[in-house]
Design an enzyme around this catalytic site. Structure first.
Site, PDB file in Angstrom:
ATOM      1  N   CYS A 270       0.807  -0.672  -0.237  1.00 53.93           N
ATOM      2  CA  CYS A 270       0.448   0.039  -0.125  1.00 53.93           C
ATOM      3  C   CYS A 270       1.150   0.969   0.148  1.00 53.93           C
ATOM      4  CB  CYS A 270      -1.356   0.273   0.926  1.00 53.93           C
ATOM      5  SG  CYS A 270      -2.370   1.480   1.607  1.00 53.93           S
TER       6      CYS A 270
ATOM      7  N   CYS B 101       0.014   4.111   2.956  1.00 52.65           N
ATOM      8  CA  CYS B 101       1.018   2.868   4.397  1.00 52.65           C
ATOM      9  C   CYS B 101       2.691   3.543   3.864  1.00 52.65           C
ATOM     10  CB  CYS B 101       0.441   1.588   3.824  1.00 52.65           C
ATOM     11  SG  CYS B 101      -1.924   1.321   3.852  1.00 52.65           S
TER      12      CYS B 101
END
Length: 153
Positions: free
Chosen positions: A52, A55
């Site tokens: 991600c 993230c």
């Protein structure tokens, strides 16, 4: 005999060494226990995945925040939602995540209704869930929420 024993011993020990280098898994009951053990502190749960991009951007802020609030009663716990656990530990080490990180069980992602990541949840000192939402938490948002929760009795 020694020539056979040493390779056999190595074959038996290597899987143990690899097993020792994994992150613990956490189910909903385990998370509930972990939250109970941290009652009296502000707790942030951060749901992430190694693949991600947002993230990856958020994690350095979490590390910085974890260090800044370490002695003020704040705990940051990251929960990986990766399907494959293999890349998670190397990712955690590479990113320098020096706070607790677990592999999240599906029951946790269902309970928190995780539909996108990153997703962050904040608990007040009394153990009450006060905020749970998807999206990146930047430095100012983290500071605002944590300071507000720390100021509550």
């Amino acid at each position: 005999m020694k020539k056979i024993f040493l390779p056999l011993l190595l074959c038996l020990l290597l899987p143990c060494a690899a097993w020792a280098e994994t992150l613990p898994s956490l189910n909903l009951a385990g998370l509930t226990d972990l939250l109970a053990k941290n009652k009296g502190k502000v707790v942030m749960l951060n749901f992430f995945a190694t693949w991600c991009p947002p993230c990856r951007v958020e994690i350095p802020e979490l590390i910085k925040t974890s260090k800044a609030y370490a002695d003020k009663g704040v705990v940051i716990i990251s929960l990986s939602v990766d399907e494959d656990p293999a890349p998670v530990l190397p990712f955690v080490k590479k990113m320098g995540m020096d706070y607790p990180v677990y592999l999240a069980g599906r029951d946790i992602t269902r309970a928190y209704q995780i539909s996108s990541i990153p997703h962050n949840a904040f608990y007040a000192k009394d153990g009450t869930l006060v905020l749970s939402e998807p999206g990146m938490a930047d430095e100012s948002m983290l500071k605002m929420v944590i300071d507000k929760l720390l100021s509550q009795k």
